[in-house]
Design a protein around this motif. Sequence first.
Motif, PDB file in Angstrom:
ATOM      1  N   GLY A   1       4.155 -10.648  -2.977  1.00 10.14           N
ATOM      2  CA  GLY A   1       4.659  -9.973  -4.068  1.00 10.14           C
ATOM      3  C   GLY A   1       4.038  -8.740  -4.001  1.00 10.14           C
ATOM      4  N   LEU A   2       3.387  -7.797  -3.573  1.00 18.54           N
ATOM      5  CA  LEU A   2       2.596  -6.851  -3.729  1.00 18.54           C
ATOM      6  C   LEU A   2       3.822  -5.839  -3.751  1.00 18.54           C
ATOM      7  CD1 LEU A   2      -0.031  -6.583  -1.148  1.00 18.54           C
ATOM      8  CD2 LEU A   2      -0.479  -7.368  -3.412  1.00 18.54           C
ATOM      9  N   TYR A   3       3.386  -4.973  -5.009  1.00 20.54           N
ATOM     10  CA  TYR A   3       4.509  -3.703  -5.508  1.00 20.54           C
ATOM     11  C   TYR A   3       3.751  -2.671  -4.545  1.00 20.54           C
ATOM     12  CZ  TYR A   3       6.939  -6.620  -8.820  1.00 20.54           C
ATOM     13  OH  TYR A   3       7.614  -8.057  -9.055  1.00 20.54           O
TER      14      TYR A   3
ATOM     15  N   ARG B   1       7.230  -6.601  -2.593  1.00 24.31           N
ATOM     16  CA  ARG B   1       8.228  -5.923  -3.599  1.00 24.31           C
ATOM     17  C   ARG B   1       7.875  -3.907  -3.711  1.00 24.31           C
ATOM     18  NH1 ARG B   1       8.161 -10.715  -8.403  1.00 24.31           N
ATOM     19  NH2 ARG B   1       8.883 -12.187  -6.811  1.00 24.31           N
ATOM     20  N   ILE B   2       6.958  -3.945  -2.575  1.00 21.14           N
ATOM     21  CA  ILE B   2       7.191  -2.286  -2.410  1.00 21.14           C
ATOM     22  C   ILE B   2       8.530  -1.526  -2.630  1.00 21.14           C
ATOM     23  CG2 ILE B   2       6.138  -0.743  -1.201  1.00 21.14           C
ATOM     24  CD1 ILE B   2       4.195  -2.773   0.273  1.00 21.14           C
TER      25      ILE B   2
ATOM     26  N   ASN C   1      11.753  -4.551   5.094  1.00 25.60           N
ATOM     27  CA  ASN C   1      11.988  -6.212   4.240  1.00 25.60           C
ATOM     28  C   ASN C   1      11.233  -6.415   2.931  1.00 25.60           C
ATOM     29  OD1 ASN C   1      13.421  -8.400   3.317  1.00 25.60           O
ATOM     30  ND2 ASN C   1      12.181  -9.704   3.883  1.00 25.60           N
ATOM     31  N   ASN C   2      11.304  -4.709   2.391  1.00 20.96           N
ATOM     32  CA  ASN C   2      10.512  -4.535   1.169  1.00 20.96           C
ATOM     33  C   ASN C   2      11.476  -3.833   0.092  1.00 20.96           C
ATOM     34  OD1 ASN C   2       7.646  -4.844   0.663  1.00 20.96           O
ATOM     35  ND2 ASN C   2       7.461  -4.242   2.851  1.00 20.96           N
ATOM     36  N   SER C   3      11.072  -3.294  -1.092  1.00 21.28           N
ATOM     37  CA  SER C   3      11.914  -2.419  -1.599  1.00 21.28           C
ATOM     38  C   SER C   3      12.588  -0.740  -1.359  1.00 21.28           C
ATOM     39  CB  SER C   3      12.371  -3.167  -2.723  1.00 21.28           C
ATOM     40  OG  SER C   3      12.573  -4.187  -2.991  1.00 21.28           O
ATOM     41  N   ILE C   4      11.590  -0.096  -0.547  1.00 18.94           N
ATOM     42  CA  ILE C   4      11.106   0.978  -0.209  1.00 18.94           C
ATOM     43  C   ILE C   4      12.230   1.674  -0.205  1.00 18.94           C
ATOM     44  CG2 ILE C   4      10.437   2.499   1.437  1.00 18.94           C
ATOM     45  CD1 ILE C   4       8.761   0.625   2.168  1.00 18.94           C
ATOM     46  N   THR C   5      12.321   3.253  -1.270  1.00 15.72           N
ATOM     47  CA  THR C   5      13.900   3.481  -0.905  1.00 15.72           C
ATOM     48  C   THR C   5      13.667   5.285  -1.287  1.00 15.72           C
ATOM     49  OG1 THR C   5      13.980   3.634  -4.065  1.00 15.72           O
ATOM     50  CG2 THR C   5      15.354   2.368  -2.876  1.00 15.72           C
ATOM     51  N   SER C   6      12.612   5.216  -1.331  1.00 14.38           N
ATOM     52  CA  SER C   6      11.446   6.594  -1.387  1.00 14.38           C
ATOM     53  C   SER C   6      10.138   6.327  -0.398  1.00 14.38           C
ATOM     54  CB  SER C   6      11.260   7.484  -2.212  1.00 14.38           C
ATOM     55  OG  SER C   6      10.565   6.809  -3.709  1.00 14.38           O
TER      56      SER C   6
ATOM     57  N   ALA D   1      12.513  -1.305   8.573  1.00 17.84           N
ATOM     58  CA  ALA D   1      13.330  -2.301   8.908  1.00 17.84           C
ATOM     59  C   ALA D   1      13.511  -3.401   7.333  1.00 17.84           C
ATOM     60  CB  ALA D   1      13.306  -2.655   9.906  1.00 17.84           C
ATOM     61  N   ASN D   2      15.254  -2.766   6.647  1.00 20.74           N
ATOM     62  CA  ASN D   2      15.425  -4.660   5.727  1.00 20.74           C
ATOM     63  C   ASN D   2      14.916  -3.326   4.305  1.00 20.74           C
ATOM     64  OD1 ASN D   2      16.588  -6.596   7.097  1.00 20.74           O
ATOM     65  ND2 ASN D   2      15.044  -6.549   8.306  1.00 20.74           N
ATOM     66  N   ASN D   3      14.786  -1.938   4.194  1.00 18.55           N
ATOM     67  CA  ASN D   3      14.060  -1.355   3.512  1.00 18.55           C
ATOM     68  C   ASN D   3      15.724  -0.797   2.345  1.00 18.55           C
ATOM     69  OD1 ASN D   3      11.735  -1.758   2.272  1.00 18.55           O
ATOM     70  ND2 ASN D   3      11.377  -1.165   4.205  1.00 18.55           N
TER      71      ASN D   3
END
Length: 375
Positions: free
Chosen positions: A51-53, A72-73, A94-99, A117-119
């Motif tokens: 659950g790391l940001y 959740r980076i 498999n994180n939420s990296i957009t930048s 992958a999976n961002n």
Amino acid sequence: MKVSLKGICQTELTAVAVCILLCLLVPPSLSCPKGCLCDGRTKVVDCRGRGLYDIPRHLQPDTLELHLQDNRIRGLGSMAFRDTPLLRVLDLSNNSITSVSPSTLLGLRGLHRLSLANNGLRELDRRLLGPVRSLSHFDLSNNSLSGLPGALGESMRNLTQLGLAHNRLQRLDKPLLDNLEGLVHLTLRGNPWRCDCQLIGLKLWLETFLFKGGVVDEVSCAQPEDMKDKDLQMIPYQLFHACMTTSYNYLFANIHHLESERSTRGHTHGNGHQHSPMGIGEGFGGAGAGLPECEPKQRPRPVNLRHAIATVIVTGVVCGIVLMMMLAAAVYGCAYAALMAKYQRELKKSEESKGERGGDHTKAAEKEPLENAIA
């Protein structure tokens, strides 16, 4: 008895002080991040599904593998991995990296495997892989990339595996493909490839890649409609013959457009409308629509005529000077040839006169012995 208790207390206090001192001397960077698993023998740090940001701090500087998938980076800042310069494997899938900052990987010269992958990546900066010298595996699958900068390929010369599946790619630039010299495995499925003239370069490159023993999954066309769901590798070249004609038409349309802009430069149209190559083609289709657009373009003709007359005059002057120089050279050559001929004649005459004089002296010398002998 009192003395012994006092000594024991002093000993315990000394031990506690030593422990506190050791804790203060031990840097926090040698500890394992909270919630992660660290293997001191293999130098692997496992922070999956915590659950790391953000990237965890206080990582051991000799860490070789860092697993951060399933967190959740959302972004990677500048020099995000400066605490782990020896990193060889980095998994951020498999994180939420957009930048991703262009200097995120600064200092990771020995990185071999990188997975994003999976961002939610939409683009990558061409400088991202600049600091990395030995990257061999790069996975960008399942993102929202619509293209890759051609300059990024300069840092991917040592890649053996590249994953680009399930993005929004419609084409790949030729400079990028040309730099993938060591590539062995490539995934391209799940992209909305537009199989038009812009994709011929990819088709040719894939044929060479497969001939050299490379492995690729598929390039399934999404556009145009008549090629939808067809594999680019199976489409015959005959279907791309129209590309040559299209290229020529596009070229001539651009030339015509540039000429129109040049002739109308400095003039403002009343409707402020700018003509495009497509508009020019449509103007030729209808005489009624094309005539009003062509009339204003005839006004700058006197300017072009003056330029043409000036060009003719300058050309005539230059040609006249050249002709005069050629005439002068011819006159000089003729005069030189005449002088040389005259000189040769005079020289021949002088040699002949000298020969005759020498013959008379020889005859006189021959006569004197004969006369003496008779006497």
